[in-house]
Scaffold this active site. Structure first.
Site, PDB file in Angstrom:
ATOM      1  N   HIS A  41      95.839 -10.660  81.532  1.00 55.93           N
ATOM      2  CA  HIS A  41      94.480 -11.061  81.907  1.00 55.93           C
ATOM      3  C   HIS A  41      94.510 -12.356  82.729  1.00 55.93           C
ATOM      4  CE1 HIS A  41      93.466  -8.681  78.126  1.00 55.93           C
ATOM      5  NE2 HIS A  41      92.729  -8.090  79.042  1.00 55.93           N
ATOM      6  N   GLY A 151      93.659  -4.029  85.711  1.00 60.26           N
ATOM      7  CA  GLY A 151      95.115  -3.923  85.651  1.00 60.26           C
ATOM      8  C   GLY A 151      95.591  -2.484  85.835  1.00 60.26           C
ATOM      9  N   ASP A 154      96.100   0.496  82.989  1.00 67.27           N
ATOM     10  CA  ASP A 154      95.070   1.501  82.693  1.00 67.27           C
ATOM     11  C   ASP A 154      94.821   2.322  83.960  1.00 67.27           C
ATOM     12  OD1 ASP A 154      94.555   0.586  79.971  1.00 67.27           O
ATOM     13  OD2 ASP A 154      93.754  -1.203  80.933  1.00 67.27           O
TER      14      ASP A 154
HETATM   15  O1  PAF Z   1      90.160  -2.262  80.245  1.00 66.28           O
HETATM   16  C1  PAF Z   1      89.353  -2.739  79.414  1.00 66.28           C
HETATM   17  O2  PAF Z   1      89.611  -3.770  78.789  1.00 66.28           O
HETATM   18  C2  PAF Z   1      88.019  -2.062  79.172  1.00 66.28           C
HETATM   19  O3  PAF Z   1      88.148  -0.684  79.238  1.00 66.28           O
HETATM   20  C3  PAF Z   1      86.914  -2.556  80.120  1.00 66.28           C
HETATM   21  C4  PAF Z   1      87.220  -2.218  81.579  1.00 66.28           C
HETATM   22  C5  PAF Z   1      86.734  -4.062  79.974  1.00 66.28           C
HETATM   23  C6  PAF Z   1      85.582  -1.881  79.767  1.00 66.28           C
HETATM   24  O4  PAF Z   1      85.186  -2.184  78.466  1.00 66.28           O
END
Ligand code: PAF
Length: 285
Positions: A41, A151, A154
């Site tokens: 993050h 990211g 996912d």
């Molecule tokens: O990837 C995530 O953390 C979640 O799926 C997101 C994009 C914040 C949506 O809740």
């Protein structure tokens, strides 16, 4: 961060903060998260800062993307540590609404991207991407970012959200950043903290299995069934692992393919104990 202690809990207040930033000519970036922030993050926030004058990080454990038997209740909530990471990485504002703020009584509109959500995680987690699309579209309407960053871990989420943005003409640039990994290759994830020490020791074998598929593809193997079988057997050989899926699909359409001709997504979801980990690599890029 301009106000490191300030967490903005309401839609009205974050709209006001964004409007004030836009009034000074600043570009706005949004990093949507569910909190429990880690170095992956932090990289997204730094990348956002390089592109925009005002960076909003949203922190919201979104109930609509969890199934009834999933980990919504125990999902880590670490707001103090998240604030410190946001400040360190250079975020300007944290939008952390309550569930009632995002889903007031009587809420009933949802966004779906059918077909793309019928494979991989979408097939195993019914309703998951409907929840993701709905909350992300709401965040886009609330924050009105010029750029949004996600990211690559996912991968299916990024493909689906990009399709949603295209099809619904959402005026936002989608920027997908590479997966950040631990030194031993494990993809960073908020869920890694659920792993026991023994499971944590085994978890890097998921990435190793994906790398081994990429090597076989790089060495000329074009038969997707053979590559998929190799990936599955490498994952199944991890002691105690339960393979949820091991797939190789077209990297854009997520359709099945027999031969590797275009870039393909090699994707895996594996349970180690009760923890479900996902990872992926692009083949033939
Ligand atoms: O990837 C995530 O953390 C979640 O799926 C997101 C994009 C914040 C949506 O809740």
């Amino acid at each position: 961060m301009s106000d490191p202690n300030g967490v903005v809990p309401t839609i009205a207040a974050i709209r006001a903060a964004v409007s004030a930033a836009k009034a000074t000519g600043r570009t706005v970036a949004l990093v949507p998260t569910m909190g429990a922030l880690h170095a992956g993050h932090a990289e997204l926030i730094r990348a956002a800062q390089r592109r925009a004058g005002f960076v909003v990080v949203s922190i919201f454990v979104n109930p609509t993307q969890f199934g009834p038997t999933e980990d919504f209740g125990k999902y880590p909530r670490t707001l103090d540590a998240d604030r410190a990471l946001c400040a360190e990485a250079g975020a300007d504002s944290i939008f952390a609404p309550s569930a009632a703020e995002m889903y007031p009584g009587g809420f009933g509109a949802f966004v779906e991207v059918p077909k793309l959500d019928g494979v991989l995680c979408g097939a195993r987690r019914p309703g998951h991407f409907r929840g993701v699309c709905t909350v992300v579209l709401k965040l886009f309407h609330i924050v009105r970012p010029d750029i949004a960053l996600f990211g690559a871990k996912d991968a299916q989420q990024s493909i689906i959200l990009k399709k949603m943005v295209r099809d619904l003409d959402v005026p936002v640039e989608m920027q997908i950043e590479p997966t950040v990994r631990e030194a031993d290759g494990l993809a960073m994830s908020s869920r890694n903290r659920y792993l026991s020490p023994a499971e944590r020791g085994l978890a890097p074998r998921i990435f190793a299995a994906l790398q081994s598929v990429r090597s076989r593809a790089g060495a000329g193997e074009r038969d997707v069934a053979a590559l998929r079988a190799g990936l599955h057997s490498d994952l199944a050989a991890i002691p105690g692992a339960r393979v949820d899926y091991a797939e190789i699909l077209d990297a854009e359409s997520l359709e099945t393919t027999d031969r590797l001709a275009k870039p393909a997504l090699a994707a895996a979801a594996v349970f180690l104990g009760g923890t479900r980990l996902i990872d992926n690599l692009i083949l033939g890029d």
